[in-house]
Design an enzyme around this catalytic site. Structure first.
Site, PDB file in Angstrom:
ATOM      1  CB  SER A  33      -0.930   0.001   1.214  1.00  0.00           C
ATOM      2  OG  SER A  33      -1.781  -1.114   1.193  1.00  0.00           O
ATOM      3  N   GLY A 101      -5.703  -3.980  -7.690  1.00  0.00           N
ATOM      4  CA  GLY A 101      -6.694  -2.940  -7.462  1.00  0.00           C
ATOM      5  C   GLY A 101      -6.074  -1.563  -7.412  1.00  0.00           C
ATOM      6  CB  SER A 175     -12.604  -0.716  -3.115  1.00  0.00           C
ATOM      7  OG  SER A 175     -11.211  -0.507  -2.987  1.00  0.00           O
ATOM      8  CD  GLN A 177      -7.341  -0.731  -3.871  1.00  0.00           C
ATOM      9  OE1 GLN A 177      -7.908  -1.069  -4.915  1.00  0.00           O
ATOM     10  NE2 GLN A 177      -6.395  -1.457  -3.308  1.00  0.00           N
ATOM     11  CD  GLU A 319      -5.706  -6.929   1.312  1.00  0.00           C
ATOM     12  OE1 GLU A 319      -4.701  -7.655   1.275  1.00  0.00           O
ATOM     13  OE2 GLU A 319      -6.463  -6.773   0.340  1.00  0.00           O
ATOM     14  NE  ARG A 391      -3.141  -9.978   1.206  1.00  0.00           N
ATOM     15  CZ  ARG A 391      -1.939  -9.468   1.383  1.00  0.00           C
ATOM     16  NH1 ARG A 391      -0.947 -10.253   1.799  1.00  0.00           N
ATOM     17  NH2 ARG A 391      -1.680  -8.202   1.138  1.00  0.00           N
ATOM     18  CE  LYS A 416      -3.148  -8.892  -5.781  1.00  0.00           C
ATOM     19  NZ  LYS A 416      -3.226  -7.893  -6.859  1.00  0.00           N
TER      20      LYS A 416
END
Length: 433
Positions: A33, A101, A175, A177, A319, A391, A416
């Site tokens: 992030s 994302g 989201s 984001q 997450e 994840r 990733k």
């Protein structure tokens, strides 16, 4: 606009089982992030920037590649120090978002500032990730966008070199984001931006606070005093050096290993003042039976050998759901994890995927509209599908510590955000780190 991402063969992996308490001191890669936001802000700044100990992984390399496509100079030849020199944003360009994302939501607003056509596409699963509210918001701010009727990828931003900006209303309940993408580019908009969220609560609020803090660190004027309203003034952004923190979500499975095995794991290089949701994570692990301390050696988690069930709202830290679900499978009492309906729109529908894959291993759990109910009972080995979601592989690895024979169908998906995950994990379990 075809999908430029090449298909790679799956990499099966047997999750190692721990015969003894783990004891490890690790230095993990930087925060995804923070790295993503630092790259975007550096690409929009008025001078050069450096990123110290950034995350080198698929998502962040795609972000760096996207900025290069738009004209920025991004050097990633040194793993420990990346250099970004901003340049005039230009098209035509094509941005491969992969399954990230951050790339699909942070770079379209930047592309609006470029002179020329910028196309976006990525992995097949990326085409179903929520993007429509951002597209609508950008259009209302004066950006021309061509997109399918579904309001998703593939899309084209027809940039004119400037974005008018102004006020916009958006439903960012899918989201955070969607808001961060607008805020990061907003100082370069003619009138800045005022973003008003209307809808169910915005998930992952700590990530929005990270966006605001990092904007202020490069000189942006941001007002977030009114709930669900963010105002960013137009103005220049300064280049700077970014010290990237270790990634909290990436550290979660390693800390979970301490609880499962009754061991101790220390993550080196942890700052005493973090912009990630460390306190929420610390409280969750403590409730599940861990002891979490921050000292000169780093952030340390100790387990007592017994994992406790958990009733928690994870809306701020969605997450962490896959790892916490795996822990809950091995607990001494039931768990209820809620506030995570938004993770159905992540790399895969994580709620459904976790329920399906753990049920296949003998688990007793139920899907809720916004979460999971877990009633622990002995699990068995078997194939655990990841759905190309890093994840999910982390969850399988945690469960595999206590359950022999869990076969992950494709551990390569961890590239990733942490390409070295399989080696680090096996080294921790075997004591060879």
């Amino acid at each position: 606009m075809g999908n430029p991402t090449a298909t790679r063969p799956p990499q099966p992996w047997t999750a190692p089982t721990a015969s003894d308490p783990v004891g490890a001191t690790l230095r993990l890669p930087g925060s995804k992030s923070m790295t993503a936001r630092a790259l975007v802000l550096s690409g929009l700044a008025s001078g050069p920037s450096t990123l110290v100990r950034p995350l080198r992984a698929r998502d962040t390399e795609l972000m760096a590649g996207g900025l290069r496509e738009l004209g920025a100079h991004v050097s990633v030849s040194d793993d420990e120090r990346w250099l970004v020199r901003p340049h005039q944003l230009v098209g035509p360009a094509h941005v491969d978002v992969g399954l990230a994302g951050t790339v699909m939501r942070f770079l379209p607003p930047v592309a609006g500032l470029a002179a020329g056509r910028v196309t976006f596409d990525g992995d097949p699963q990326a085409r179903v990730r929520p993007l429509g509210p951002l597209i609508g918001a950008l259009r209302s701010l004066g950006v021309r966008i061509d997109t399918p009727e579904t309001g998703s990828l593939p899309l084209a931003v027809l940039g004119t070199g400037r974005v008018a900006g102004g006020e916009v209303v958006i439903d960012a309940s899918a989201s955070s984001q969607l808001v961060s993408g607008l805020l990061l580019a907003a100082p370069r908009f003619d009138r800045g931006v005022v973003v008003r969220h209307r809808g169910a609560p915005v998930p992952s609020a700590p990530h929005l606070r990270m966006t605001v803090q990092m904007l202020r660190a490069v000189g942006a004027a941001v007002d977030d005093t009114t709930p669900d309203v963010w105002a960013v003034e137009p103005g220049p952004l300064t280049g700077r050096g970014w010290e990237i923190e270790p990634d909290l979500s990436g550290a979660a499975p390693f800390f979970a290993a301490a609880l499962v095995t009754g061991g101790e794991v220390t993550l080196q290089g942890w700052p005493h003042s973090s912009i990630q949701p460390v306190e929420q994570f610390r409280a969750l692990l403590t409730r599940m039976g861990g002891e979490v301390t921050l000292g000169t050696a780093g952030l340390t988690v100790r387990g007592a050998g017994t994992v406790h069930g958990l009733d928690a709202d994870l809306s701020d830290v969605g997450e962490l759901t896959p790892v916490l679900t795996a822990l809950a499978m091995l607990a001494d009492s039931p768990s209820r994890l809620t506030g995570i309906g938004h993770i159905r729109g992540h790399e895969t529908d994580r709620v459904a995927a976790l329920a399906k894959e753990f049920t296949a291993l003998g688990a007793d759990l139920s899907e809720l509209p916004d979460g999971l109910e877990i009633r622990p009972r002995p699990l068995r080995g078997g194939t655990f599908r990841t759905y190309d979601d890093h994840r999910m592989a982390h969850a399988a690895a945690v469960a595999g510590l206590a359950v022999p024979g869990i076969e992950v169908d494709d551990v390569a998906c961890t590239s990733k955000t942490m390409p070295e995950f399989p080696a680090l994990w096996s080294g921790m379990v075997t004591g060879k780190n």
